[in-house]
Motif scaffolding. Structure first.
Motif, PDB file in Angstrom:
ATOM      1  N   ILE A 366       6.964  62.259  47.279  1.00 57.39           N
ATOM      2  CA  ILE A 366       7.800  61.401  47.852  1.00 57.39           C
ATOM      3  C   ILE A 366       8.099  62.187  49.212  1.00 57.39           C
ATOM      4  CG2 ILE A 366      10.051  60.568  47.934  1.00 57.39           C
ATOM      5  CD1 ILE A 366       9.745  59.755  44.997  1.00 57.39           C
ATOM      6  N   SER A 370       7.834  61.098  53.066  1.00 57.94           N
ATOM      7  CA  SER A 370       9.071  61.411  54.095  1.00 57.94           C
ATOM      8  C   SER A 370       8.567  61.908  55.362  1.00 57.94           C
ATOM      9  CB  SER A 370      10.116  61.936  53.637  1.00 57.94           C
ATOM     10  OG  SER A 370      10.746  61.512  52.360  1.00 57.94           O
ATOM     11  N   ALA A 373       7.016  59.296  57.252  1.00 62.25           N
ATOM     12  CA  ALA A 373       7.924  58.352  58.097  1.00 62.25           C
ATOM     13  C   ALA A 373       8.487  58.841  59.215  1.00 62.25           C
ATOM     14  CB  ALA A 373       8.965  58.058  56.947  1.00 62.25           C
ATOM     15  N   VAL A 388       6.498  52.502  45.978  1.00 62.69           N
ATOM     16  CA  VAL A 388       7.623  53.049  46.780  1.00 62.69           C
ATOM     17  C   VAL A 388       7.079  52.985  48.165  1.00 62.69           C
ATOM     18  CG1 VAL A 388       8.614  55.042  47.177  1.00 62.69           C
ATOM     19  CG2 VAL A 388       7.962  54.853  44.740  1.00 62.69           C
ATOM     20  N   TYR A 389       7.889  52.582  48.921  1.00 64.66           N
ATOM     21  CA  TYR A 389       7.745  52.423  50.518  1.00 64.66           C
ATOM     22  C   TYR A 389       8.825  53.306  51.096  1.00 64.66           C
ATOM     23  CZ  TYR A 389       5.362  48.004  48.614  1.00 64.66           C
ATOM     24  OH  TYR A 389       4.608  47.362  48.091  1.00 64.66           O
ATOM     25  N   VAL A 390       8.371  54.162  52.188  1.00 63.67           N
ATOM     26  CA  VAL A 390       9.040  54.913  52.612  1.00 63.67           C
ATOM     27  C   VAL A 390       9.130  54.716  54.206  1.00 63.67           C
ATOM     28  CG1 VAL A 390       9.558  57.360  52.918  1.00 63.67           C
ATOM     29  CG2 VAL A 390       9.032  56.699  50.873  1.00 63.67           C
ATOM     30  N   THR A 392      11.474  54.307  58.507  1.00 63.71           N
ATOM     31  CA  THR A 392      12.686  54.753  59.083  1.00 63.71           C
ATOM     32  C   THR A 392      12.414  53.608  60.490  1.00 63.71           C
ATOM     33  OG1 THR A 392      13.902  55.985  60.397  1.00 63.71           O
ATOM     34  CG2 THR A 392      11.783  56.698  60.510  1.00 63.71           C
ATOM     35  N   LEU A 411      16.457  59.011  51.574  1.00 62.96           N
ATOM     36  CA  LEU A 411      15.944  60.136  51.367  1.00 62.96           C
ATOM     37  C   LEU A 411      16.380  61.416  52.054  1.00 62.96           C
ATOM     38  CD1 LEU A 411      12.187  59.075  50.883  1.00 62.96           C
ATOM     39  CD2 LEU A 411      13.986  59.624  49.003  1.00 62.96           C
ATOM     40  N   CYS A 415      21.327  57.390  55.765  1.00 63.60           N
ATOM     41  CA  CYS A 415      20.571  56.336  56.317  1.00 63.60           C
ATOM     42  C   CYS A 415      21.531  55.204  57.021  1.00 63.60           C
ATOM     43  CB  CYS A 415      19.477  55.672  55.237  1.00 63.60           C
ATOM     44  SG  CYS A 415      18.127  56.456  54.849  1.00 63.60           S
ATOM     45  N   ILE A 457      15.672  58.177  56.845  1.00 61.42           N
ATOM     46  CA  ILE A 457      14.379  58.253  56.078  1.00 61.42           C
ATOM     47  C   ILE A 457      14.876  57.247  54.701  1.00 61.42           C
ATOM     48  CG2 ILE A 457      12.388  58.897  54.738  1.00 61.42           C
ATOM     49  CD1 ILE A 457      12.505  59.416  57.887  1.00 61.42           C
ATOM     50  N   ALA A 459      13.861  54.837  51.273  1.00 59.83           N
ATOM     51  CA  ALA A 459      12.891  54.558  50.439  1.00 59.83           C
ATOM     52  C   ALA A 459      13.383  53.228  49.636  1.00 59.83           C
ATOM     53  CB  ALA A 459      12.638  55.734  49.488  1.00 59.83           C
TER      54      ALA A 459
END
Length: 466
Positions: A366, A370, A373, A388-390, A392, A411, A415, A457, A459
């Motif tokens: 993960i 990040s 991202a 999982v989709y990460v 920004t 993350l 955010c 970032i 998630a």
């Protein structure tokens, strides 16, 4: 202009004021014969004409000229009278401010600097900055500057260093010597895709090493200094120097020629728990990370490249395109595969065979997402029961998935500017912190949930109900 692949890159060098024409010819020839691509920085029109007289072109196979009016010369030359040189040079610089090593009035330097920043922005060219004693002022002046910015041989404080890192500036690491604590801070804080090396010229190498220059130039000290600086980076990262010099070449090309963006998609088959692998047809690049090659072979997939130290794969790899990594290193094989994808310009990256197994590996993966991202990528981690989709600073749509929950987590520390529509729980311009679980277990009320995050970032995790 084409990108370059030399043995070494000296990002910043001066030989004017230091040598005769004959000695300068000898040094230029030595650099070319030894595969040292050099950016000769012209700090005024006189230095530009000096190189032109020697036959050095603005861009060639072995060198490049940058041009800018140095703060020391800002009282002698008017930027408006030098437009032909700014237009010819691929890089503008070195320009900047100096309150330590010159008596030129600050107001004169500032006027020249602002004019040159505008010229560089209008010409859409990267800049090299001289920052001595004026780091905070310069950091404020370049905020929002639209082109790549390189800080030449930074020598300010660690707090000032952070001001430039926050703006995604590039940096050069100068010859050995100087403040060891600052050098350690630079190595630990500057992303490797923002770090280059330089000599600043023969005299600067000797100065950094507290030595007096010999009467006859010793050009062998140039590659020695560059290799020593590159090795300093390699040793800190626990990688071999060839990997470091290759990374420097990639950074140079991105700084000079612009960020490479590939609109295709990249699939990385990792070495975690074996799981579903998407069909490779929809991906422009397929990468196997170490043990992931075993999973790729089982799925009947031949990857475009294999990245790893091969401590967990013992099969035949000689017929494959391989990026071999040392076993002792700072980055995981998975992170190295993601870095490779980013260097190739991919900003839509999917990782499979990445879930499950050890908890520490899952957290590390993960963190890798990040990392991607932060560099503008949408990074997707696929497992048998979870996705999982990460990302920004973008909006992502998630089609309805019956039998699944939908969760959102910060993350980064915060955010900001989160919008969620099409869900049981919707928000607008919301701020989510990483010490709250408010984003847990949402669901669909429409054909898709749309999620926007403007800063930080984020998630998004889609999990099957169990």
């Amino acid at each position: 202009m084409n990108s370059i692949k030399p043995k070494l890159i000296d990002m910043h060098a001066h030989i004017h004021d230091m040598q005769s024409d004959k000695a300068a010819h000898s040094e230029i020839s030595f650099r070319e014969e030894n595969g040292i691509f050099t950016v000769y920085c012209c700090k005024n029109p006189e230095e530009w004409n000096f190189y032109k007289k020697l036959g050095v072109e603005p861009v060639s196979a072995g060198s490049m000229l940058s041009f800018g009016i140095h703060p020391w010369d800002s009282g002698r030359f008017d930027p408006a009278a030098c437009m032909e040189l700014y237009e010819a040079a691929p890089i503008i610089g070195e320009i900047g401010l100096d309150s330590v090593w010159t008596d030129v009035p600050h107001e004169t330097q500032l006027e020249s600097f602002k004019k040159q920043l505008k010229i560089a922005a209008d010409l859409n060219k990267p800049i090299i900055l001289h920052t001595k004693g004026c780091e905070r002022e310069i950091a404020a002046l370049i905020k929002g500057f639209p082109c790549p910015v390189l800080i030449h041989w930074f020598s300010g404080t660690i707090d000032e260093l952070n001001l430039f890192i926050e703006q995604d500036c590039y940096f050069t690491l100068g010859p050995s010597g100087g403040d060891d604590e600052l050098r350690k801070a630079m190595l630990s804080r500057i992303p490797r895709e923002r770090l280059l090396i330089e000599t600043d010229g023969l005299d600067s190498i000797y100065w950094a090493q507290d030595q007096l220059p010999p009467e006859e130039p010793d050009y062998t000290i140039i590659p020695e200094s560059l290799k020593s600086t590159a090795k300093c980076i390699a040793d800190y990262d626990c990688v071999d120097i060839e990997s470091t010099t290759g990374q420097i070449n990639s950074v140079f090309n991105e700084f000079v020629y612009g960020q490479k963006i590939n609109n295709g998609k990249c699939l990385i088959i990792s070495g975690g728990e074996e799981g579903p692998i998407p069909l490779p047809d929809s991906f422009s690049l397929v990468v196997a990370a170490d043990k992931g090659l075993k999973y790729a072979f089982r799925a009947g997939i031949q990857p475009d490249i294999v990245v790893g130290d091969f401590d967990s794969f013992t099969g035949e790899i000689d017929s494959l395109n391989v990026l071999r990594l040392p076993v002792r290193k700072n980055d995981s094989d998975c992170q190295s595969a993601v870095v490779y994808a980013l260097e190739q310009g991919y900003r839509d990256i999917t990782l499979c065979c990445i879930m499950g197994g050890r908890l520490d590996h899952m957290i590390a993966n993960i963190q890798v997402a990040s990392y991607a991202a932060k560099r503008g990528a949408l990074c997707t981690l696929l497992g048998s029961d979870d996705e999982v989709y990460v990302f920004t600073d973008r909006t992502v749509s998630f089609p309805r998935r019956d039998g699944c929950s939908f969760s959102v987590f910060a993350l980064s520390d915060r955010c900001e500017g989160i919008d969620i529509t099409g869900a049981d729980y919707t928000v607008s311009d919301f701020t989510l912190t990483n010490d709250l679980s408010r984003g847990l277990s949402n669901g669909w009320t429409s054909d898709s949930i749309d999620v926007t995050v403007r800063k930080g970032i984020l998630a998004v995790i889609i999990s099957k109900y169990r």
